[in-house]
Design a protein around this motif. Structure first.
Motif, mmCIF file in Angstrom:
data_model
loop_
_atom_site.group_PDB
_atom_site.id
_atom_site.type_symbol
_atom_site.label_atom_id
_atom_site.label_comp_id
_atom_site.label_asym_id
_atom_site.label_seq_id
_atom_site.Cartn_x
_atom_site.Cartn_y
_atom_site.Cartn_z
ATOM 1 N N PRO A 170 -86.589 -23.878 15.017
ATOM 2 C CA PRO A 170 -86.907 -22.173 14.778
ATOM 3 C C PRO A 170 -88.262 -22.325 13.980
ATOM 4 O O PRO A 170 -89.104 -21.474 14.481
ATOM 5 N N ALA A 171 -88.362 -22.839 12.872
ATOM 6 C CA ALA A 171 -89.975 -22.675 12.272
ATOM 7 C C ALA A 171 -90.972 -23.237 12.952
ATOM 8 O O ALA A 171 -92.113 -22.320 12.982
ATOM 9 N N GLY B 19 -94.029 -13.408 17.206
ATOM 10 C CA GLY B 19 -93.609 -14.528 16.762
ATOM 11 C C GLY B 19 -92.490 -14.863 16.098
ATOM 12 O O GLY B 19 -91.754 -15.558 15.804
ATOM 13 N N VAL B 20 -92.422 -13.691 14.961
ATOM 14 C CA VAL B 20 -91.310 -13.886 13.779
ATOM 15 C C VAL B 20 -90.121 -13.201 14.462
ATOM 16 O O VAL B 20 -88.894 -13.834 14.302
ATOM 17 N N LEU C 179 -91.009 -23.444 16.292
ATOM 18 C CA LEU C 179 -91.366 -22.370 17.425
ATOM 19 C C LEU C 179 -92.096 -21.064 17.060
ATOM 20 O O LEU C 179 -92.679 -20.405 17.670
ATOM 21 N N THR C 180 -91.445 -20.559 15.765
ATOM 22 C CA THR C 180 -92.170 -19.517 15.148
ATOM 23 C C THR C 180 -93.566 -19.657 15.062
ATOM 24 O O THR C 180 -94.422 -18.952 15.376
ATOM 25 N N ILE C 181 -94.108 -20.887 14.496
ATOM 26 C CA ILE C 181 -95.581 -21.123 14.134
ATOM 27 C C ILE C 181 -96.054 -21.237 15.577
ATOM 28 O O ILE C 181 -97.532 -20.607 15.390
ATOM 29 N N ALA D 85 -95.226 -19.837 18.297
ATOM 30 C CA ALA D 85 -95.160 -18.416 19.061
ATOM 31 C C ALA D 85 -96.380 -17.397 18.596
ATOM 32 O O ALA D 85 -96.940 -16.339 19.283
ATOM 33 N N GLY E 153 -88.693 -16.234 16.412
ATOM 34 C CA GLY E 153 -88.290 -17.234 15.319
ATOM 35 C C GLY E 153 -86.640 -16.836 14.829
ATOM 36 O O GLY E 153 -85.826 -17.447 14.813
ATOM 37 N N THR F 182 -84.380 -17.378 17.759
ATOM 38 C CA THR F 182 -84.495 -18.912 18.012
ATOM 39 C C THR F 182 -83.275 -19.433 17.021
ATOM 40 O O THR F 182 -82.413 -20.398 17.234
ATOM 41 N N THR F 183 -83.480 -18.660 15.763
ATOM 42 C CA THR F 183 -82.735 -19.649 14.461
ATOM 43 C C THR F 183 -81.130 -19.021 14.938
ATOM 44 O O THR F 183 -80.328 -20.043 14.601
#
Length: 58
Positions: free
Chosen positions: A6-7, A23-24, A9-11, A13, A27, A30-31
């Motif tokens: 998830p981290a 983006g957050v 994918l956040t970075i 996104a 995340g 996704t988490t």
């Protein structure tokens, strides 16, 4: 792996959506999804599930 994916994918996104909030949000969602799929649903707070549900509705 359930914390790193998830981290990452956040970075990824954030620049792809050109918006930090999106983006957050991705995340957070996704988490929750990764933790549930990994069988670690009890490690996530109910508040995080509620926030993820609100972000999905958004």
């Amino acid at each position: 792996m359930s914390a790193g994916l998830p981290a990452f994918l956040t970075i990824v996104a954030i620049p792809l959506t050109f918006d930090v909030a999106n983006g957050v949000s991705f995340g957070m969602i996704t988490t929750c999804a990764v933790k549930v799929l990994a069988g670690r649903a009890r490690q996530v707070s109910p508040v995080v599930y509620a926030v993820a549900a609100l972000l999905l509705a958004r």
